[in-house]
Design a protein around this motif. Structure first.
Motif, PDB file in Angstrom:
ATOM      1  N   GLU A 227       3.821  -3.855  -1.451  1.00  0.00           N
ATOM      2  CA  GLU A 227       3.326  -5.076  -2.094  1.00  0.00           C
ATOM      3  C   GLU A 227       4.314  -6.226  -1.903  1.00  0.00           C
ATOM      4  O   GLU A 227       3.943  -7.386  -2.024  1.00  0.00           O
ATOM      5  CB  GLU A 227       3.111  -4.812  -3.590  1.00  0.00           C
ATOM      6  N   TYR A 228       5.568  -5.889  -1.622  1.00  0.00           N
ATOM      7  CA  TYR A 228       6.580  -6.923  -1.485  1.00  0.00           C
ATOM      8  C   TYR A 228       6.471  -7.692  -0.167  1.00  0.00           C
ATOM      9  O   TYR A 228       7.103  -8.724  -0.004  1.00  0.00           O
ATOM     10  CB  TYR A 228       7.978  -6.304  -1.596  1.00  0.00           C
ATOM     11  N   LEU A 229       5.678  -7.165   0.772  1.00  0.00           N
ATOM     12  CA  LEU A 229       5.586  -7.809   2.076  1.00  0.00           C
ATOM     13  C   LEU A 229       4.242  -8.499   2.302  1.00  0.00           C
ATOM     14  O   LEU A 229       3.836  -8.720   3.423  1.00  0.00           O
ATOM     15  CB  LEU A 229       5.830  -6.773   3.185  1.00  0.00           C
ATOM     16  N   ARG A 230       3.584  -8.865   1.261  1.00  0.00           N
ATOM     17  CA  ARG A 230       2.337  -9.615   1.399  1.00  0.00           C
ATOM     18  C   ARG A 230       2.642 -11.083   1.699  1.00  0.00           C
ATOM     19  O   ARG A 230       3.663 -11.620   1.273  1.00  0.00           O
ATOM     20  CB  ARG A 230       1.496  -9.517   0.125  1.00  0.00           C
ATOM     21  N   ILE A 231       1.739 -11.722   2.455  1.00  0.00           N
ATOM     22  CA  ILE A 231       1.871 -13.157   2.724  1.00  0.00           C
ATOM     23  C   ILE A 231       1.531 -13.917   1.450  1.00  0.00           C
ATOM     24  O   ILE A 231       0.434 -13.780   0.903  1.00  0.00           O
ATOM     25  CB  ILE A 231       0.927 -13.587   3.868  1.00  0.00           C
TER      26      ILE A 231
END
Length: 264
Positions: free
Chosen positions: A33-37
């Motif tokens: 979830e930390y790498l969502r745009i």
């Protein structure tokens, strides 16, 4: 299993376990979830392009992940928006997409369906697009640079005589076709006024000019130098001018205009 067999199995299993661990770690990172745009930046100098519309297109195309986003697909979607010439999209760590958009900057109409862009490229022109007051150019696409250069050069020459080069076409036979108009309304002709309301009235319509490709620039410069103010004043009575003569040019007058001109 002897010692040699256990050693061989160890050499096989250990790398496999390491690879599996790496794949699991990458999978977890990929779906994190930390790498969502979370941010979309749109850059460009816009006159006609809607920056908000560009951003909406980008956001609607996002799968939501920094590494899985398809940059080429987003660029293609933006490129289909009205007045967009080109688009480039790049990632910026850790959660941002940066979008650079170049707007179409037409300098001329090209034929009936295209613009000649400031970059020298031909781009599709919307059917109801603005900018129809731009000059009309046409010819084989491989000659578009030559047509544009000729237009710039000859426009300056005609402007010195108060004329506007409205259109320029280069045909397959090697002939240049020009359309000229007077940049300001000429004074009323005394002869026409003296003849009363029955005299022929000529509207200020453009004049066609034709010249062959060989020495076209020299012939046009010679024509500009030979132009008299009286001839420019009679432009509304001229149908066309032919520069294909070796030592001069021929004026084709509209029906009934010759006698009116000679009365001056």
């Amino acid at each position: 299993m002897n010692r040699a067999s256990r050693a061989i199995a160890g050499w096989i299993i250990a790398p496999a376990l390491l690879a599996l661990g790496a794949l699991l770690a990458l999978d977890r990172l990929y779906h994190s979830e930390y790498l969502r745009i979370r941010e979309v930046e749109v850059h460009g100098r816009f006159t006609r392009v809607d920056g908000g519309q560009v951003k909406a297109v980008v956001e609607s195309a996002l799968p939501g992940h920094y590494f899985s986003v398809e940059l080429a697909d987003i660029e293609a979607r933006i490129g289909r928006l009205p007045w967009v010439f080109s688009a480039s999209v790049r990632r910026r760590w850790p959660d941002t997409l940066v979008v650079e958009v170049a707007e179409v900057q037409p300098v001329a109409q090209w034929g009936q369906r295209q613009w000649l862009n400031l970059t020298g490229d031909l781009v599709e022109r919307p059917a109801a697009a603005e900018g129809r007051d731009l000059p009309m150019l046409s010819g084989p696409q491989e000659h578009k640079e030559a047509v544009w250069r000729a237009f710039l050069d000859w426009s300056k020459a005609f402007a010195a005589r108060g004329l506007i080069l409205d259109a320029l076409r280069f045909d397959a036979r090697g002939l240049w076709h020009l359309t000229l108009s007077v940049s300001a309304l000429a004074p009323q002709r005394r002869a026409a006024a003296a003849d009363g309301p029955s005299a022929p009235v000529f509207k200020a319509t453009p004049v066609a000019l034709i010249v062959q490709q060989h020495n076209a620039g020299a012939r046009i410069r010679r024509f500009v130098l030979a132009l008299r103010h009286s001839l420019i004043g009679d432009f509304s009575a001229i149908r066309s001018i032919d520069l294909r003569y070796p030592n001069g040019f021929a004026v084709n007058w509209k029906a009934g205009a010759q006698s009116l001109v000679e009365a001056d």
